[in-house]
Design a protein around this motif. Structure first.
Motif, PDB file in Angstrom:
ATOM      1  N   PRO A 209      20.781   3.757   2.133  1.00 16.46           N
ATOM      2  CA  PRO A 209      20.479   2.707   3.119  1.00 16.46           C
ATOM      3  C   PRO A 209      19.244   3.005   3.958  1.00 16.46           C
ATOM      4  O   PRO A 209      18.652   2.087   4.534  1.00 16.46           O
ATOM      5  CB  PRO A 209      21.744   2.683   3.993  1.00 16.46           C
ATOM      6  N   TRP A 210      18.849   4.272   4.025  1.00 20.79           N
ATOM      7  CA  TRP A 210      17.676   4.671   4.800  1.00 20.79           C
ATOM      8  C   TRP A 210      16.428   4.784   3.923  1.00 20.79           C
ATOM      9  O   TRP A 210      15.316   4.522   4.376  1.00 20.79           O
ATOM     10  CB  TRP A 210      17.947   6.015   5.474  1.00 20.79           C
ATOM     11  N   VAL A 211      16.634   5.161   2.685  1.00 18.89           N
ATOM     12  CA  VAL A 211      15.504   5.421   1.793  1.00 18.89           C
ATOM     13  C   VAL A 211      14.896   4.126   1.254  1.00 18.89           C
ATOM     14  O   VAL A 211      13.661   3.966   1.226  1.00 18.89           O
ATOM     15  CB  VAL A 211      15.947   6.331   0.625  1.00 18.89           C
ATOM     16  N   PHE A 212      15.728   3.180   0.829  1.00 21.28           N
ATOM     17  CA  PHE A 212      15.181   1.978   0.191  1.00 21.28           C
ATOM     18  C   PHE A 212      14.278   1.156   1.124  1.00 21.28           C
ATOM     19  O   PHE A 212      13.253   0.630   0.670  1.00 21.28           O
ATOM     20  CB  PHE A 212      16.300   1.121  -0.394  1.00 21.28           C
ATOM     21  N   PRO A 213      14.592   1.023   2.415  1.00 21.42           N
ATOM     22  CA  PRO A 213      13.623   0.342   3.287  1.00 21.42           C
ATOM     23  C   PRO A 213      12.277   1.066   3.338  1.00 21.42           C
ATOM     24  O   PRO A 213      11.221   0.414   3.379  1.00 21.42           O
ATOM     25  CB  PRO A 213      14.316   0.350   4.655  1.00 21.42           C
ATOM     26  N   GLY A 214      12.294   2.400   3.324  1.00 22.46           N
ATOM     27  CA  GLY A 214      11.047   3.155   3.311  1.00 22.46           C
ATOM     28  C   GLY A 214      10.283   2.971   2.013  1.00 22.46           C
ATOM     29  O   GLY A 214       9.049   2.869   2.009  1.00 22.46           O
ATOM     30  N   VAL A 215      11.010   2.930   0.894  1.00 21.83           N
ATOM     31  CA  VAL A 215      10.375   2.679  -0.409  1.00 21.83           C
ATOM     32  C   VAL A 215       9.729   1.299  -0.419  1.00 21.83           C
ATOM     33  O   VAL A 215       8.583   1.125  -0.857  1.00 21.83           O
ATOM     34  CB  VAL A 215      11.407   2.801  -1.545  1.00 21.83           C
ATOM     35  N   LEU A 216      10.461   0.295   0.074  1.00 18.13           N
ATOM     36  CA  LEU A 216       9.938  -1.067   0.107  1.00 18.13           C
ATOM     37  C   LEU A 216       8.706  -1.165   1.005  1.00 18.13           C
ATOM     38  O   LEU A 216       7.688  -1.765   0.628  1.00 18.13           O
ATOM     39  CB  LEU A 216      11.021  -2.027   0.594  1.00 18.13           C
ATOM     40  N   ALA A 217       8.785  -0.546   2.189  1.00 17.04           N
ATOM     41  CA  ALA A 217       7.652  -0.586   3.115  1.00 17.04           C
ATOM     42  C   ALA A 217       6.428   0.096   2.518  1.00 17.04           C
ATOM     43  O   ALA A 217       5.302  -0.421   2.614  1.00 17.04           O
ATOM     44  CB  ALA A 217       8.039   0.075   4.437  1.00 17.04           C
ATOM     45  N   SER A 218       6.616   1.254   1.887  1.00 17.55           N
ATOM     46  CA  SER A 218       5.498   1.963   1.270  1.00 17.55           C
ATOM     47  C   SER A 218       4.886   1.151   0.134  1.00 17.55           C
ATOM     48  O   SER A 218       3.663   1.133  -0.043  1.00 17.55           O
ATOM     49  CB  SER A 218       5.967   3.330   0.745  1.00 17.55           C
ATOM     50  N   SER A 219       5.726   0.473  -0.632  1.00 16.32           N
ATOM     51  CA  SER A 219       5.230  -0.357  -1.736  1.00 16.32           C
ATOM     52  C   SER A 219       4.417  -1.531  -1.208  1.00 16.32           C
ATOM     53  O   SER A 219       3.362  -1.886  -1.772  1.00 16.32           O
ATOM     54  CB  SER A 219       6.404  -0.864  -2.577  1.00 16.32           C
ATOM     55  N   ILE A 220       4.889  -2.143  -0.130  1.00 19.74           N
ATOM     56  CA  ILE A 220       4.153  -3.258   0.469  1.00 19.74           C
ATOM     57  C   ILE A 220       2.809  -2.788   1.013  1.00 19.74           C
ATOM     58  O   ILE A 220       1.776  -3.457   0.850  1.00 19.74           O
ATOM     59  CB  ILE A 220       4.996  -3.926   1.571  1.00 19.74           C
ATOM     60  N   VAL A 221       2.799  -1.617   1.647  1.00 16.09           N
ATOM     61  CA  VAL A 221       1.542  -1.055   2.147  1.00 16.09           C
ATOM     62  C   VAL A 221       0.580  -0.800   0.981  1.00 16.09           C
ATOM     63  O   VAL A 221      -0.621  -1.085   1.069  1.00 16.09           O
ATOM     64  CB  VAL A 221       1.805   0.243   2.929  1.00 16.09           C
ATOM     65  N   ALA A 222       1.106  -0.260  -0.119  1.00 17.65           N
ATOM     66  CA  ALA A 222       0.263  -0.038  -1.304  1.00 17.65           C
ATOM     67  C   ALA A 222      -0.320  -1.358  -1.804  1.00 17.65           C
ATOM     68  O   ALA A 222      -1.499  -1.430  -2.178  1.00 17.65           O
ATOM     69  CB  ALA A 222       1.077   0.635  -2.409  1.00 17.65           C
ATOM     70  N   GLY A 223       0.495  -2.420  -1.807  1.00 22.42           N
ATOM     71  CA  GLY A 223      -0.005  -3.722  -2.208  1.00 22.42           C
ATOM     72  C   GLY A 223      -1.098  -4.228  -1.281  1.00 22.42           C
ATOM     73  O   GLY A 223      -2.093  -4.816  -1.734  1.00 22.42           O
ATOM     74  N   ALA A 224      -0.925  -3.989   0.022  1.00 23.15           N
ATOM     75  CA  ALA A 224      -1.961  -4.388   0.978  1.00 23.15           C
ATOM     76  C   ALA A 224      -3.255  -3.605   0.744  1.00 23.15           C
ATOM     77  O   ALA A 224      -4.360  -4.163   0.831  1.00 23.15           O
ATOM     78  CB  ALA A 224      -1.461  -4.170   2.400  1.00 23.15           C
ATOM     79  N   PHE A 225      -3.125  -2.321   0.424  1.00 23.34           N
ATOM     80  CA  PHE A 225      -4.308  -1.513   0.117  1.00 23.34           C
ATOM     81  C   PHE A 225      -5.022  -2.011  -1.143  1.00 23.34           C
ATOM     82  O   PHE A 225      -6.219  -1.790  -1.323  1.00 23.34           O
ATOM     83  CB  PHE A 225      -3.918  -0.049  -0.091  1.00 23.34           C
ATOM     84  N   ALA A 226      -4.272  -2.664  -2.041  1.00 24.34           N
ATOM     85  CA  ALA A 226      -4.810  -3.080  -3.341  1.00 24.34           C
ATOM     86  C   ALA A 226      -5.469  -4.450  -3.306  1.00 24.34           C
ATOM     87  O   ALA A 226      -5.818  -4.988  -4.357  1.00 24.34           O
ATOM     88  CB  ALA A 226      -3.685  -3.087  -4.380  1.00 24.34           C
ATOM     89  N   ARG A 227      -5.642  -5.026  -2.124  1.00 23.60           N
ATOM     90  CA  ARG A 227      -6.234  -6.363  -2.042  1.00 23.60           C
ATOM     91  C   ARG A 227      -7.571  -6.435  -2.777  1.00 23.60           C
ATOM     92  O   ARG A 227      -8.377  -5.508  -2.707  1.00 23.60           O
ATOM     93  CB  ARG A 227      -6.444  -6.765  -0.578  1.00 23.60           C
ATOM     94  N   GLY A 228      -7.790  -7.553  -3.447  1.00 18.36           N
ATOM     95  CA  GLY A 228      -9.036  -7.744  -4.178  1.00 18.36           C
ATOM     96  C   GLY A 228      -8.763  -8.125  -5.616  1.00 18.36           C
ATOM     97  O   GLY A 228      -7.627  -8.162  -6.080  1.00 18.36           O
TER      98      GLY A 228
END
Length: 337
Positions: free
Chosen positions: A177-196
């Motif tokens: 319950p603690w890890v999956f929100p962190g995984v999701l947040a990190s993945s979203i941040v990676a997607g934001a970094f990948a803009r373009g």
């Protein structure tokens, strides 16, 4: 082991990889050598300890071999799938979805193979140098968290499950319950970094692991976990004495030192005889802090080596990202405490 000997070995363990590059690149064998030294200086070898040190690393080492072989056999198919997806899905969405998927299964395929898949995916998504670094760092945060959910995922989870006497799914129940929100947040941040748009730069590094390299990597993991088992046994009484005197809050923030050390090392020293809620807080701090610098976690080391990312470039992204995540986790822990 007396306190002077314990302090000397601990200094070598914590700062040797930081001071000497050759040690950092061979940290697994270094850890095994120090584990043998700590055991000799302590209570010495027993039949039970030898058996445990030889048995504990087997599952994760076999998992590394099997997962790496499967990845090698399916890599070309993965490449073809991504080439098709690039025509239909925007790069930010594909990046975030791919990293979330890799991190979610990394506790089964192991963090090492998860990092290899990440490197392959980064190459297929055609990033410029700066974006490649940012996406890789965010991806390794996600993998480091996701790999913690079974004893097969990474050395940290292997040792945590052992120290807390948890079954195969015990870490999942404790941390999911603690890890999956962190995984999701990190993945979203990676997607934001990948803009373009795609094709901003030539394809990056692709994974080409020989069979011998796979078995060498598994052997290193075996040596690393065996060494940490020995260290854990030698330092158990001393760690219990000092860690038990630290409050949960102090221990949480003290564990940020795992940014510069492999976080499995601190798990091996800390979590003996902890209550599960206290252990959960300590492990979460270690998992997040382990993503901040290259030496902090195995996925970082694998990915940075494959993509030739320097420590300074990693820290520029990893440290602020890790501190923000630690602050959020700490606030939620206090809110729910």
């Amino acid at each position: 082991m007396n306190h002077a000997s314990a302090a000397a070995v601990l200094v070598l363990l914590l700062f040797g990889p930081l001071a000497i590059a050759k040690i950092e690149h061979n940290i697994e064998l270094y850890c095994l050598a120090l584990g043998v030294l700590a055991t000799i200086l302590g209570t010495g070898f027993t039949r039970e300890l030898i058996s445990e040190a030889l048995h504990e690393p087997v599952a994760i080492s076999v998992a590394v071999i099997i997962a790496a072989l499967l990845f090698g056999w399916t890599r070309r198919r993965l490449d073809r799938v991504f080439n098709r997806l690039r025509k239909r899905v925007s790069r930010p969405v594909l990046t975030a979805a791919a990293i979330f998927a890799i991190a979610s299964i990394s506790s089964v395929i192991t963090a090492i193979v998860g990092a290899l898949v990440l490197v392959e995916v980064i190459g297929l998504l055609h990033f410029t140098r700066d974006k490649r670094v940012r996406v890789t760092v965010a991806g390794c945060f996600a993998i480091g968290l996701g790999a913690s959910l079974t004893p097969l995922g990474e050395p940290l989870s292997t040792l945590a499950a052992r120290a807390l006497n948890l079954g195969f799914f015990g870490l999942f129940d404790l941390l999911a319950p603690w890890v999956f929100p962190g995984v999701l947040a990190s993945s979203i941040v990676a997607g934001a970094f990948a803009r373009g748009e795609y094709d901003e730069a030539p394809a990056g590094a692709h994974v080409r692991q020989s069979y011998s390299a796979i078995f060498v990597q598994a052997g290193k993991v075996f040596a690393f976990v065996a060494g940490l088992v020995l260290i854990s046994s030698a330092y158990g009484p001393i760690a219990n004495e000092y860690v038990s005197k630290m409050s949960n809050d102090l221990l949480f923030w003290a564990n940020t030192v795992s940014a510069a050390l492999d976080n499995a090392t601190l798990v091996a020293l800390e979590v003996h005889r902890m209550t599960l809620p206290r252990a959960r807080e300590a492990i979460l701090a270690l998992l997040v802090s382990g993503g901040m610098l290259i030496p902090g976690n195995i996925p970082n080391i694998v990915s940075a080596g494959a993509l030739r990312i320097r420590s300074g470039a990693w820290a520029k992204i990893g440290v602020p990202m890790g501190l923000i995540m630690l602050g959020i986790y700490f606030a939620v822990i206090k809110l729910l405490g």
